[in-house]
Design an enzyme around this catalytic site. Structure first.
Site, PDB file in Angstrom:
ATOM      1  N   HIS A  73       0.724  -1.236  -0.184  1.00  0.00           N
ATOM      2  CA  HIS A  73       0.112   0.062   0.423  1.00  0.00           C
ATOM      3  C   HIS A  73       0.797   1.207  -0.081  1.00  0.00           C
ATOM      4  CE1 HIS A  73       1.189   0.635   4.459  1.00  0.00           C
ATOM      5  NE2 HIS A  73       0.993   1.518   4.134  1.00  0.00           N
TER       6      HIS A  73
HETATM    7  C1  UD1 Z   1      -1.775   5.376   5.702  1.00  0.00           C
HETATM    8  C2  UD1 Z   1      -0.618   6.536   5.741  1.00  0.00           C
HETATM    9  C3  UD1 Z   1       1.036   5.319   6.119  1.00  0.00           C
HETATM   10  C4  UD1 Z   1       0.180   3.834   6.497  1.00  0.00           C
HETATM   11  C5  UD1 Z   1      -1.250   3.718   6.077  1.00  0.00           C
HETATM   12  C6  UD1 Z   1      -1.686   2.449   6.609  1.00  0.00           C
HETATM   13  C7  UD1 Z   1       0.091   8.928   5.673  1.00  0.00           C
HETATM   14  C8  UD1 Z   1       0.684   9.600   5.122  1.00  0.00           C
HETATM   15  N1  UD1 Z   1      -0.391   7.668   4.999  1.00  0.00           N
HETATM   16  O1  UD1 Z   1      -1.927   5.142   3.573  1.00  0.00           O
HETATM   17  O2  UD1 Z   1       1.325   5.917   6.514  1.00  0.00           O
HETATM   18  O3  UD1 Z   1       1.018   2.705   6.709  1.00  0.00           O
HETATM   19  O4  UD1 Z   1      -2.158   4.572   6.274  1.00  0.00           O
HETATM   20  O5  UD1 Z   1      -2.795   1.837   5.574  1.00  0.00           O
HETATM   21  O6  UD1 Z   1      -0.745   9.026   6.360  1.00  0.00           O
HETATM   22  N2  UD1 Z   1      -9.094   4.795   1.332  1.00  0.00           N
HETATM   23  C9  UD1 Z   1     -10.231   4.238   0.642  1.00  0.00           C
HETATM   24  N3  UD1 Z   1     -10.825   3.901   2.322  1.00  0.00           N
HETATM   25  C10 UD1 Z   1     -10.411   4.201   3.440  1.00  0.00           C
HETATM   26  C11 UD1 Z   1      -9.176   4.605   3.275  1.00  0.00           C
HETATM   27  C12 UD1 Z   1      -8.782   5.100   2.371  1.00  0.00           C
HETATM   28  O7  UD1 Z   1     -10.864   4.068  -0.032  1.00  0.00           O
HETATM   29  O8  UD1 Z   1     -11.360   3.217   4.257  1.00  0.00           O
HETATM   30  C13 UD1 Z   1      -8.860   5.132  -0.345  1.00  0.00           C
HETATM   31  C14 UD1 Z   1      -8.389   6.277   0.272  1.00  0.00           C
HETATM   32  O9  UD1 Z   1      -9.572   7.038  -0.302  1.00  0.00           O
HETATM   33  C15 UD1 Z   1      -7.334   7.265  -1.133  1.00  0.00           C
HETATM   34  C16 UD1 Z   1      -6.574   5.706  -0.782  1.00  0.00           C
HETATM   35  O10 UD1 Z   1      -7.192   4.666  -0.306  1.00  0.00           O
HETATM   36  O11 UD1 Z   1      -7.455   7.147  -1.905  1.00  0.00           O
HETATM   37  C17 UD1 Z   1      -5.004   5.920   0.500  1.00  0.00           C
HETATM   38  O12 UD1 Z   1      -5.750   6.435   1.789  1.00  0.00           O
HETATM   39  P1  UD1 Z   1      -4.507   7.292   1.896  1.00  0.00           P
HETATM   40  O13 UD1 Z   1      -5.726   7.569   4.145  1.00  0.00           O
HETATM   41  O14 UD1 Z   1      -3.852   8.477   1.639  1.00  0.00           O
HETATM   42  O15 UD1 Z   1      -2.906   6.890   3.407  1.00  0.00           O
HETATM   43  P2  UD1 Z   1      -2.869   5.534   3.054  1.00  0.00           P
HETATM   44  O16 UD1 Z   1      -2.323   4.603   1.992  1.00  0.00           O
HETATM   45  O17 UD1 Z   1      -3.889   5.017   3.740  1.00  0.00           O
END
Ligand code: UD1
Length: 346
Positions: free
Chosen positions: A205
């Site tokens: 991820h």
């Molecule tokens: C974040 C953290 C990372 C941690 C990880 C655990 C930062 C910079 N990164 O990364 O340190 O290891 O979480 O998972 O804070 N999304 C969904 N549903 C959800 C959550 C996220 O669809 O419940 C989507 C978001 O809309 C986004 C993508 O997944 O497009 C990534 O989510 P984001 O919160 O940007 O960061 P992570 O990759 O999860």
């Protein structure tokens, strides 16, 4: 009664908070949980509160799906308002996400002491957003709870020595509780028709792996080769699922499943032959379950797992000779943290 305001936002933070919230309550302190909303769907958030019996958040700031600047900025503004309303004696933050750094900064500007759990980790790769979040959070924290001695040394190298405590790893506390609770409550092996020690578990991820198409393709290729000898189960993070869909990737030999709850994950990893991951938490959990791990990154913060032969970098040297790692403590990190916080707030 001392009041603590805890900032949570992302899946690994819910997992770390579970034993600490219980220890805080046991120590007679009150805790208000603020969920930033960074991870928001049932599979990435609610299931952890339910399974790990974490107190319900008093606030949900609903900040998600934004770029780093907008996400952190909006969290900062809303966290400041919550802190002004609650007037906590201390703000508790976890790990290295955008929610962590927003919580640290909001509290520090209001002159509220900050306690950082999982302080002092460094990958020494400043291109990772998580590394920036860690460094900034540590530099404004009053209490720094380190999971390892390496973390203590990393802080000392940056001139941070006051308020630093090596307490062990709260994720070890959570894992021990999960091994106990998952027996009889998780049917993941039956659901996927898996026989113990005949399959591996993979997760990807990190932005550094998912956002560059060539790198993602290289990792998928590596996993496909591994899947030829033993099937791989991959619970897919929403970030990765989106990118797989956009780029038409469907890896051969990998069983892609939706994100799973903590008890299912604990049982799945416990019985796996190997783990392949870019997650920080999962590298250690693999060791807690005594399952070898290959880390799909060019460096790791959890250097002890590599030194002790339980982890290796996918493009690095082979596993070192195996031994146990005393650094992560005895599963009582949350208790030590709550005692130290209570002592400070007396
Ligand atoms: C974040 C953290 C990372 C941690 C990880 C655990 C930062 C910079 N990164 O990364 O340190 O290891 O979480 O998972 O804070 N999304 C969904 N549903 C959800 C959550 C996220 O669809 O419940 C989507 C978001 O809309 C986004 C993508 O997944 O497009 C990534 O989510 P984001 O919160 O940007 O960061 P992570 O990759 O999860």
């Amino acid at each position: 009664m001392p009041q603590i305001l805890t900032v949570l936002g992302a899946r690994p933070q819910f997992i770390k908070a579970s034993p600490v919230s219980h220890a805080i309550a046991k120590a007679g302190m009150s805790e208000v949980i603020v969920h930033t909303g960074q991870h928001f769907d049932a599979l990435m958030s609610d299931v952890f509160f339910d399974e790990l019996a974490i107190p319900r958040p008093a606030y949900n700031l609903e900040v998600n799906s934004l770029g780093h600047g907008a996400m952190t900025g909006r969290m900062l503004e809303k966290l400041e308002a919550a802190m002004l309303a609650e007037k906590p004696d201390l703000v508790l933050i976890y790990g290295d996400t955008n929610s962590t750094v927003a919580g640290a900064l909001a509290a520090a500007k209001l002159h509220i002491p900050v306690a950082h759990i999982e302080a002092g980790l460094r990958s020494f790769n400043r291109r990772m957003p998580e590394e920036i979040n860690r460094v900034l959070a540590d530099h404004v924290s009053t209490l720094l709870f380190c999971p390892t001695r390496t973390a203590v040394q990393n802080l000392a190298a940056e001139g941070i020595t006051r308020g630093v405590h090596a307490v062990g790893d709260v994720m070890f506390d959570t894992t021990l509780a999960a091994i106990e609770r998952s027996a009889g409550r998780s049917a993941i092996l039956e659901r996927l028709a898996l026989t113990p020690k005949t399959y591996s578990v993979a997760t990807i991820h990190r932005a550094e792996n998912t956002d560059d198409p060539a790198r993602l393709a290289q990792i998928v290729d590596w996993l496909e080769q591994r899947a030829r000898t033993a099937p791989i189960i991959m619970p897919v993070h929403p970030r990765t699922r989106k990118l797989f869909a956009q780029r038409g990737i469907s890896p051969a030999g990998l069983t892609l499943i939706d994100p799973i709850g903590y008890l299912d994950m604990a049982r799945l990893v416990h019985h796996a032959a190997a783990v392949f991951t870019d997650s920080g938490g999962l590298q250690k959990e693999a060791y807690f379950h005594r399952v070898p791990c290959v880390t799909l990154r060019d460096e790791t913060e959890w250097v002890e797992t590599v030194d002790a032969g339980w982890n290796r970098l996918w493009q690095g040297p082979d596993f070192a000779e195996r031994r146990d790692i005393p650094d992560y403590g005895e599963g009582n990190a949350a208790h030590l943290i709550s005692e130290l916080i209570a002592g400070t707030l007396k």
